[in-house]
Scaffold this active site. Structure first.
Site: not given
Length: 330
Positions: A200, A254
């Protein structure tokens, strides 16, 4: 490799008709690929537009149940729930995350009771519950790693008790997958899945999401001390290897589109179920461009989703899930 040249080789032969193009397509998109993120708010029969995300709304729990019924009817396998927590329930320690009657838990219970055949994924992080907007406990300007782990484990157990099927830690604290897995095992939840937000990145593409959950204008500083540097690829491989070793069943990259190279590396290196999150900023760019007539909406949606599959993603978290599923079913 053959050294034959034009005109013996004509690449356009495989593009000349729709049936040929479909027959030789290398990546395929189906409803089974989608996880649909939705935003939960309090109240009843409330549908609140999110200005930064055209077409996306915060839904009260009763409307979230109706949305889940529609998703299940279309064949979408899983939904991800994100709360917009009221300001008076946000605290420095984010303790509302452990309240069995918080929005996510109530929505999970209501959806699983009404639509037991749809999966529920719950985010594990404190930013929807803290008054400072960070994913962990804050001391001065420092995010406390080890002290945050205990409350994350409690949050995960709280969500599982409500009926959550997939725990998805997005906080990016070191060691959180192992701590949560141990807590699940100790509490008798050996079959609960963990999808780690393993790579992320500290991205500018999260802006609309932060408006949606109400944490954007609360954020003090930024998240670069715990989310990943967008310049790094090898570091992502280390993060993912650690999360797998600690007990993750699936991993997520992400954001999605700007990090397709990471998706491909993850799948090639680890051969584990790999997901990509088409985040709020990606959604908003496509939706706004389509609204302004700059791109064809349906074509751009499907091209963007196919890109994830081509890169190796097994599934996609996307706000376009319902719309794409309706088109695929038709």
């Amino acid at each position: 490799m053959s050294k034959a040249q034009f005109p013996s080789i004509r690449m356009r032969r495989l593009r000349q008709t729709d049936w040929v193009r479909r027959m030789v397509a290398e990546a395929h998109l189906s409803v089974d690929d989608f996880i649909w993120p939705i935003f939960i708010r309090d109240g009843k029969n409330e549908r609140e537009a999110i200005s930064a995300m055209p077409g996306v709304h915060r839904l009260s729990i009763d409307l979230a149940v109706e949305a889940a019924k529609k998703a299940a009817d279309l064949g979408i396998p899983c939904m991800a729930l994100f709360p917009n927590t009221a300001p008076d329930k946000r605290t420095a320690d984010g303790n509302e995350a452990c309240n069995p009657e918080n929005l996510v838990c109530l929505a999970t219970d209501a959806i699983k009771s009404a639509v037991p055949n749809i999966g529920i994924l719950c985010d594990v992080a404190l930013d929807p519950y803290t008054d400072h907007g960070h994913d962990g406990l804050l001391e001065g300007e420092t995010i406390l790693n080890d002290e945050t782990l205990e409350i994350l484990a409690q949050q995960a157990l709280n969500q599982v008790a409500a009926g959550c099927d997939i725990i998805a830690p997005s906080d990016m604290m070191d060691g959180r997958i192992g701590v949560i897995r141990d807590a699940l095992e100790f509490a008798g939840h050996a079959d609960t899945l963990i999808m780690a937000y393993a790579a992320k990145y500290a991205s500018a593409f999260y802006g609309p999401f932060r408006e949606a959950v109400g944490s954007g204008n609360r954020l003090k500083g930024d998240k670069r001390t715990y989310q990943m540097n967008p310049a790094n690829s090898d570091e992502a491989m280390r993060e993912i290897e650690l999360d797998i070793a600690e007990g993750a069943d699936m991993v997520m990259v992400k954001p999605g589109m700007p990090y397709l190279d990471i998706v491909q590396r993850v799948k090639d290196n680890f051969h584990i179920p790999t997901f990509a999150y088409q985040v709020s900023g990606e959604y908003s760019m496509l939706a706004n461009a389509a609204e302004q007539g700059l791109m064809d909406r349906q074509s751009s949606i499907f091209e963007s989703l196919l890109a994830f599959k081509r890169a190796g993603a097994d599934g996609i978290l996307t706000y376009f899930a319902l719309e794409a599923a309706e088109i695929l079913n038709s």
